[in-house]
Every structure is written in C-alpha cells, then in structure tokens.
Write an enzyme that holds these catalytic residues in place. Structure first.
Site, PDB file in Angstrom:
ATOM      1  N   PRO A  61       7.091   3.066   4.302  1.00 43.42           N
ATOM      2  CA  PRO A  61       6.049   3.924   3.752  1.00 43.42           C
ATOM      3  C   PRO A  61       5.098   3.216   2.799  1.00 43.42           C
ATOM      4  O   PRO A  61       5.492   2.359   2.018  1.00 43.42           O
ATOM      5  CB  PRO A  61       6.828   5.026   3.024  1.00 43.42           C
ATOM      6  CG  PRO A  61       8.186   4.488   2.808  1.00 43.42           C
ATOM      7  CD  PRO A  61       8.431   3.509   3.915  1.00 43.42           C
ATOM      8  N   ASN A  62       3.851   3.607   2.935  1.00 46.02           N
ATOM      9  CA  ASN A  62       2.733   3.194   2.086  1.00 46.02           C
ATOM     10  C   ASN A  62       2.293   1.754   2.306  1.00 46.02           C
ATOM     11  O   ASN A  62       1.300   1.330   1.721  1.00 46.02           O
ATOM     12  CB  ASN A  62       3.034   3.442   0.605  1.00 46.02           C
ATOM     13  CG  ASN A  62       3.263   4.907   0.332  1.00 46.02           C
ATOM     14  OD1 ASN A  62       2.479   5.749   0.752  1.00 46.02           O
ATOM     15  ND2 ASN A  62       4.361   5.218  -0.330  1.00 46.02           N
ATOM     16  N   ARG A 111      -3.848  -0.428  -2.172  1.00 44.46           N
ATOM     17  CA  ARG A 111      -2.858   0.121  -3.093  1.00 44.46           C
ATOM     18  C   ARG A 111      -2.426  -0.923  -4.119  1.00 44.46           C
ATOM     19  O   ARG A 111      -1.940  -1.988  -3.761  1.00 44.46           O
ATOM     20  CB  ARG A 111      -1.637   0.570  -2.291  1.00 44.46           C
ATOM     21  CG  ARG A 111      -0.479   1.016  -3.124  1.00 44.46           C
ATOM     22  CD  ARG A 111       0.748   1.272  -2.252  1.00 44.46           C
ATOM     23  NE  ARG A 111       1.876   1.623  -3.092  1.00 44.46           N
ATOM     24  CZ  ARG A 111       3.126   1.347  -2.785  1.00 44.46           C
ATOM     25  NH1 ARG A 111       3.425   0.740  -1.668  1.00 44.46           N
ATOM     26  NH2 ARG A 111       4.092   1.702  -3.606  1.00 44.46           N
ATOM     27  N   TYR A 122       0.521  -5.768  -5.034  1.00 46.02           N
ATOM     28  CA  TYR A 122       0.626  -6.022  -3.605  1.00 46.02           C
ATOM     29  C   TYR A 122      -0.468  -6.922  -3.034  1.00 46.02           C
ATOM     30  O   TYR A 122      -0.429  -7.251  -1.853  1.00 46.02           O
ATOM     31  CB  TYR A 122       0.639  -4.686  -2.842  1.00 46.02           C
ATOM     32  CG  TYR A 122       1.808  -3.820  -3.234  1.00 46.02           C
ATOM     33  CD1 TYR A 122       3.094  -4.123  -2.797  1.00 46.02           C
ATOM     34  CD2 TYR A 122       1.637  -2.716  -4.051  1.00 46.02           C
ATOM     35  CE1 TYR A 122       4.174  -3.344  -3.149  1.00 46.02           C
ATOM     36  CE2 TYR A 122       2.724  -1.931  -4.416  1.00 46.02           C
ATOM     37  CZ  TYR A 122       3.980  -2.246  -3.966  1.00 46.02           C
ATOM     38  OH  TYR A 122       5.046  -1.477  -4.329  1.00 46.02           O
ATOM     39  N   ASN A 133      10.773  -4.445   5.900  1.00 43.89           N
ATOM     40  CA  ASN A 133      10.388  -4.016   4.568  1.00 43.89           C
ATOM     41  C   ASN A 133      10.397  -2.494   4.598  1.00 43.89           C
ATOM     42  O   ASN A 133       9.420  -1.865   4.994  1.00 43.89           O
ATOM     43  CB  ASN A 133       9.008  -4.548   4.175  1.00 43.89           C
ATOM     44  CG  ASN A 133       8.636  -4.208   2.745  1.00 43.89           C
ATOM     45  OD1 ASN A 133       9.239  -3.333   2.139  1.00 43.89           O
ATOM     46  ND2 ASN A 133       7.641  -4.893   2.213  1.00 43.89           N
ATOM     47  N   ALA A 163       9.981   1.955  -0.186  1.00 42.91           N
ATOM     48  CA  ALA A 163      10.736   2.868  -1.054  1.00 42.91           C
ATOM     49  C   ALA A 163      12.028   3.365  -0.409  1.00 42.91           C
ATOM     50  O   ALA A 163      12.998   3.668  -1.110  1.00 42.91           O
ATOM     51  CB  ALA A 163       9.868   4.055  -1.454  1.00 42.91           C
ATOM     52  N   GLU A 174      15.743  -8.613   5.105  1.00 43.98           N
ATOM     53  CA  GLU A 174      15.090  -7.626   4.246  1.00 43.98           C
ATOM     54  C   GLU A 174      14.047  -8.348   3.405  1.00 43.98           C
ATOM     55  O   GLU A 174      14.344  -9.362   2.777  1.00 43.98           O
ATOM     56  CB  GLU A 174      16.133  -6.969   3.341  1.00 43.98           C
ATOM     57  CG  GLU A 174      15.564  -5.979   2.359  1.00 43.98           C
ATOM     58  CD  GLU A 174      16.615  -5.431   1.391  1.00 43.98           C
ATOM     59  OE1 GLU A 174      16.207  -4.819   0.400  1.00 43.98           O
ATOM     60  OE2 GLU A 174      17.833  -5.631   1.620  1.00 43.98           O
ATOM     61  N   HIS A 226      10.595  -7.916   0.598  1.00 43.75           N
ATOM     62  CA  HIS A 226       9.794  -7.110  -0.315  1.00 43.75           C
ATOM     63  C   HIS A 226       8.677  -7.981  -0.859  1.00 43.75           C
ATOM     64  O   HIS A 226       8.903  -9.161  -1.163  1.00 43.75           O
ATOM     65  CB  HIS A 226      10.640  -6.552  -1.464  1.00 43.75           C
ATOM     66  CG  HIS A 226      11.728  -5.654  -0.983  1.00 43.75           C
ATOM     67  ND1 HIS A 226      11.493  -4.360  -0.597  1.00 43.75           N
ATOM     68  CD2 HIS A 226      13.041  -5.892  -0.782  1.00 43.75           C
ATOM     69  CE1 HIS A 226      12.632  -3.821  -0.191  1.00 43.75           C
ATOM     70  NE2 HIS A 226      13.586  -4.734  -0.276  1.00 43.75           N
ATOM     71  N   ARG A 265      10.909  -4.547 -11.586  1.00 48.41           N
ATOM     72  CA  ARG A 265      10.250  -3.238 -11.597  1.00 48.41           C
ATOM     73  C   ARG A 265      11.217  -2.163 -12.099  1.00 48.41           C
ATOM     74  O   ARG A 265      12.221  -2.461 -12.720  1.00 48.41           O
ATOM     75  CB  ARG A 265       9.712  -2.946 -10.194  1.00 48.41           C
ATOM     76  CG  ARG A 265       8.668  -4.012  -9.789  1.00 48.41           C
ATOM     77  CD  ARG A 265       8.031  -3.746  -8.480  1.00 48.41           C
ATOM     78  NE  ARG A 265       7.258  -2.500  -8.530  1.00 48.41           N
ATOM     79  CZ  ARG A 265       6.807  -1.882  -7.458  1.00 48.41           C
ATOM     80  NH1 ARG A 265       7.044  -2.358  -6.251  1.00 48.41           N
ATOM     81  NH2 ARG A 265       6.115  -0.767  -7.564  1.00 48.41           N
TER      82      ARG A 265
END
Length: 138
Positions: free
Chosen positions: A9-10, A17, A22, A71, A74, A95, A97, A104
């Site tokens: 998502p996103n 964003r 990012y 990825n 969230a 995985e 990110h 964070r």
C-alpha cells in the site's frame, strides 16, 4: 532468472509521498531503470493497496518465479496473512523497505514477514530493491 517485485500500500505514490523519506522518483521510473540495468533477469512488478491481492500475488508467484522481492509496506507490521503466504511458498523472498523502519515509529519495528524471508534489506532508499536483485544473483 525471473524475479517478481511485489509492492504494498501507498507505494504507488512514490515520487509524491513524503519525498524526504521515500525520495522523489516514482517506482515505475525506477523499475524501468532496473529492467535496463539487469537485462539478463526477467523482472516483473505489481503493486496493490489491498492485502488479499498481495497474498494472491505471493501465492501465484510460487513455481513461476525464482524469487520475490517484497515490500509489503505498512502490511509488514500488521498482516499475519502475508507472513503466512511467504511461509507457505517454495521460492525465496527478500523483504525490502525503502526507509530504515527501525529509525521510525515503534510499531514499524515489528515484521510478520522477516521470520520467513531469505533476508531483509532496509534503509537504502530505492537502492534496497537493487541490493535484493543482487542477492539473488549470487
């Protein structure tokens, strides 16, 4: 070699964003760069904001691809189902990110995927994907 990049998502908003986290490049532009650079690898890419669709893409990648670069965004921190899908397939998953999730919010320190992944790469911006590709080449 065939690799499937699956984004959650996103991540369709990359380039727009929170560029301070990012970066300013869309994933589609970056993906074209990867395809140009790694011509010996068949790279596929899919993005979804829906948890169930991501699970389906993971399951459908099994035995079709040599590996997945995932990825889950969230959903990494909330989805037992995505973790279960990674555990259930027979191909390796890296995985990734873009940000350093440990720098964070506290809730981002938990991953339901890492336990089942071949490896985890985080905090190198979009280059995290390229590092994952290189890990499959060894």
């Amino acid at each position: 070699m065939k690799l499937n990049i699956i984004n959650g998502p996103n991540l369709n908003l990359l380039g727009k964003r929170e560029p301070e986290i990012y970066g300013g490049k869309s994933f589609e532009d970056y993906f074209r760069e990867l395809q140009f650079k790694y011509t010996a690898i068949e790279l596929s890419y899919v993005q979804s904001n829906l948890e169930g669709e991501l699970i389906t893409h993971i399951q459908e990648s099994d035995e079709v691809y040599d590996g997945i670069i995932l990825n889950a965004a969230a959903y990494t921190h909330t989805s037992v189902g995505i973790g279960d899908a990674v555990a259930a397939i027979g191909i390796p998953v890296i995985e990734v990110h873009i940000s350093n999730t440990f720098a964070r919010e506290e809730f981002r320190h938990q991953s339901y995927i890492s336990k089942y992944a071949k490896g985890v790469i985080l905090g190198f911006g979009l280059q995290s994907y390229e590092l994952a590709i290189q890990s499959f080449m060894k």
